[in-house]
Design an enzyme around this catalytic site. Structure first.
Site, PDB file in Angstrom:
ATOM      1  N   GLU A  90      56.798  10.565 102.289  1.00 43.37           N
ATOM      2  CA  GLU A  90      56.597  10.824 100.859  1.00 43.37           C
ATOM      3  C   GLU A  90      55.143  11.159 100.561  1.00 43.37           C
ATOM      4  O   GLU A  90      54.855  12.072  99.779  1.00 43.37           O
ATOM      5  CB  GLU A  90      57.042   9.611 100.036  1.00 43.37           C
ATOM      6  CG  GLU A  90      58.538   9.375 100.027  1.00 43.37           C
ATOM      7  CD  GLU A  90      59.329  10.557  99.511  1.00 43.37           C
ATOM      8  OE1 GLU A  90      58.924  11.137  98.483  1.00 43.37           O
ATOM      9  OE2 GLU A  90      60.344  10.915 100.140  1.00 43.37           O
ATOM     10  N   HIS A 101      56.926  19.358  96.286  1.00 40.52           N
ATOM     11  CA  HIS A 101      57.038  18.108  97.048  1.00 40.52           C
ATOM     12  C   HIS A 101      58.246  18.175  98.000  1.00 40.52           C
ATOM     13  O   HIS A 101      58.119  17.843  99.189  1.00 40.52           O
ATOM     14  CB  HIS A 101      57.189  16.932  96.074  1.00 40.52           C
ATOM     15  CG  HIS A 101      57.615  15.652  96.728  1.00 40.52           C
ATOM     16  ND1 HIS A 101      56.721  14.717  97.199  1.00 40.52           N
ATOM     17  CD2 HIS A 101      58.856  15.152  97.001  1.00 40.52           C
ATOM     18  CE1 HIS A 101      57.385  13.702  97.731  1.00 40.52           C
ATOM     19  NE2 HIS A 101      58.686  13.935  97.619  1.00 40.52           N
ATOM     20  N   GLU A 102      59.401  18.601  97.488  1.00 43.09           N
ATOM     21  CA  GLU A 102      60.598  18.701  98.329  1.00 43.09           C
ATOM     22  C   GLU A 102      60.402  19.716  99.449  1.00 43.09           C
ATOM     23  O   GLU A 102      60.858  19.515 100.580  1.00 43.09           O
ATOM     24  CB  GLU A 102      61.808  19.090  97.473  1.00 43.09           C
ATOM     25  CG  GLU A 102      62.189  18.069  96.419  1.00 43.09           C
ATOM     26  CD  GLU A 102      62.563  16.722  97.014  1.00 43.09           C
ATOM     27  OE1 GLU A 102      63.095  16.692  98.152  1.00 43.09           O
ATOM     28  OE2 GLU A 102      62.312  15.689  96.364  1.00 43.09           O
ATOM     29  N   HIS A 162      58.660  18.259 102.370  1.00 40.74           N
ATOM     30  CA  HIS A 162      59.558  17.605 103.326  1.00 40.74           C
ATOM     31  C   HIS A 162      60.112  18.628 104.317  1.00 40.74           C
ATOM     32  O   HIS A 162      60.211  18.363 105.517  1.00 40.74           O
ATOM     33  CB  HIS A 162      60.719  16.934 102.589  1.00 40.74           C
ATOM     34  CG  HIS A 162      60.347  15.678 101.864  1.00 40.74           C
ATOM     35  ND1 HIS A 162      59.733  14.618 102.486  1.00 40.74           N
ATOM     36  CD2 HIS A 162      60.509  15.308 100.556  1.00 40.74           C
ATOM     37  CE1 HIS A 162      59.536  13.643 101.602  1.00 40.74           C
ATOM     38  NE2 HIS A 162      59.989  14.045 100.428  1.00 40.74           N
TER      39      HIS A 162
END
Length: 443
Positions: free
Chosen positions: A385, A305-306, A309
């Site tokens: 997100e 997930h990070e 980004h």
């Protein structure tokens, strides 16, 4: 039109106070909506069944209600103090104290730059003293009650002193530099002011994790093992230039969990909170948080997930958006720098200090503009997100990400249900139920 301008000039302070309290009452209204929802949902809602047990739900609801109550008290406390400061011309008195201190110390009391630094230090000390009771209550009463606080009184005192000292070491020279730029920058000083802020921001992105953050928490290389190997493999598969992999000893501060990326170009770092890694922290048998944390697959999903980004350049986009706010603020500040009625409203009849003008514009006059930018920022962040979750899901980490989100929700006692209006205004991260639904759609 002239009558309107004359009316505004005469009632600048009243208009500022009206804006402050209108925004406060709006935020208070949203807070009460969320509170009413939580008070109504005493039993485990059907929408949450299967996501958490009744016991965890009760604990999360209790924690959320306590934080909600604290937020209400904190809001009224800060607004009342702010109002008192404004109606008693607090900034004028702080400036006069700065002049007296300069005289006592044999400093040139007509030097705008030095007086600004002294005045800022006085304001920061008083502000910290005013807010300290709330910080103490938050840490040692609210967080302690729900099992999150891990700080001792000694640790807290040392930490607060270090935070204040470091913030002054950074803020005071920066302020002096800003005042100097305004004084020599001519009619277009706002562009030079913006360039200075960009340079300092980029410098702090390098300095903070390398120099400042280790002053407060211990950072150690992640030990060799399966987790480190899997993280390195994940980074390599995405061509993420992983330079170092750290674990931060956050368990001495709190049992809340997190992970983040930082660094420039080919020197990217990944930092894991020790509370994120199941079994990593040394806990005694009576520690209720000893079973907290995520398994290797779940940590990889969080990092995917990070990395989403990073892949979508969300940090860069957020940085560019913040620059729009900076430029708009400095342009308006430049327009109002010599606007005499603005200074008179704050008690400055015979002088117009640059520092005071900067405070008035950026902290008060631009309040409505910042509220709009804040809402836009929340909307953008929520979109980011969802994009990062989608990225992790398409890498095959969907189920593990769902499991990690649920564990983090449980470990952090996150309340899962929110009033839509409250959430749309406050939540830069979508509620976990929305994220779980989006992950299922992206599989």
């Amino acid at each position: 039109m002239e009558l309107l301008v004359a009316f505004i000039e005469k009632h600048i302070l009243g208009a500022i106070l009206l804006a402050i309290w209108l925004l406060y009452f709006w935020d208070h209204y949203l807070t009460l909506r969320q509170r009413a929802l939580m008070q109504r949902l005493v039993d485990l809602p059907k929408s949450v069944e299967g996501l958490m047990t009744k016991d965890v739900y009760d604990k999360a609801r209790s924690y959320a209600l306590d934080r909600n109550s604290f937020g209400i008290v904190q809001g009224i406390y800060s607004k009342v103090f702010n109002t008192i400061i404004l109606v008693t011309y607090g900034y004028y008195h702080a400036w006069q104290w700065s002049i007296e201190i300069a005289k006592l110390c044999g400093i040139n009391h007509e030097n705008d730059i030095l007086l600004s630094a002294i005045c800022m230090f006085i304001i920061n000390v008083l502000s910290h003293i005013i807010n300290l009771p709330l910080i103490i209550y938050d840490t040692f009463v609210l967080e302690e009650k729900h099992g999150f606080n891990k700080q001792t009184a000694t640790f807290f005192i040392k930490d607060e002193i270090k935070k204040f000292a470091v913030s002054q070491v950074i803020a005071l020279p920066l302020l002096c530099g800003m005042i100097w730029v305004v004084k020599i920058g001519g009619d277009y000083f706002f562009w030079y002011l913006w360039i200075l802020l960009v340079v300092v921001s980029l410098f702090m992105m390098i300095l903070y994790p390398e120099v400042i953050a280790p002053l407060f928490d211990k950072y150690s290389p992640l030990p060799e093992g399966e987790l480190k190997q899997k993280i390195e493999e994940l980074a390599a598969s995405l061509k993420f230039p992983l330079y170092k992999l750290f674990v931060v000893e956050s368990s001495k501060r709190s049992s809340h969990s997190n992970a983040y990326l930082y660094g420039f170009y080919k020197y990217k770092r990944i930092v894991l909170f020790d509370t994120l890694i199941k079994g990593y922290c040394k806990k005694d048998d009576n520690d209720a948080s000893k079973d907290c944390g995520c398994e290797t697959k779940e940590i990889l999903a969080v990092l995917a997930h990070e990395l989403g980004h990073w892949k979508h350049n969300h940090t860069l986009k957020g940085f560019l958006f913040s620059q729009i706010i900076f430029v708009a603020s400095f342009v308006i500040f430049a327009k109002l720098l010599r606007y005499e009625p603005m200074y008179s409203a704050f008690g400055f009849v015979d002088s117009q200090p640059i520092f005071i003008g900067l405070i008035i514009v950026t902290m008060y006059i631009l309040i409505p503009l910042y509220a709009i930018f804040s809402f836009i920022s929340v909307v953008i962040s929520r979109r980011f997100e969802f994009q990062a979750d989608e990225f992790a899901t398409k890498l095959g980490h969907g189920e593990s990400l769902k499991a990690a989100l649920l564990k983090l929700q449980k470990d952090n006692l996150g309340y899962p249900l929110f009033d839509k209006l409250y959430s749309s205004w406050h939540h830069s991260h979508p509620p976990v139920i929305q994220r779980l639904e989006a992950i299922d759609k992206n599989k």
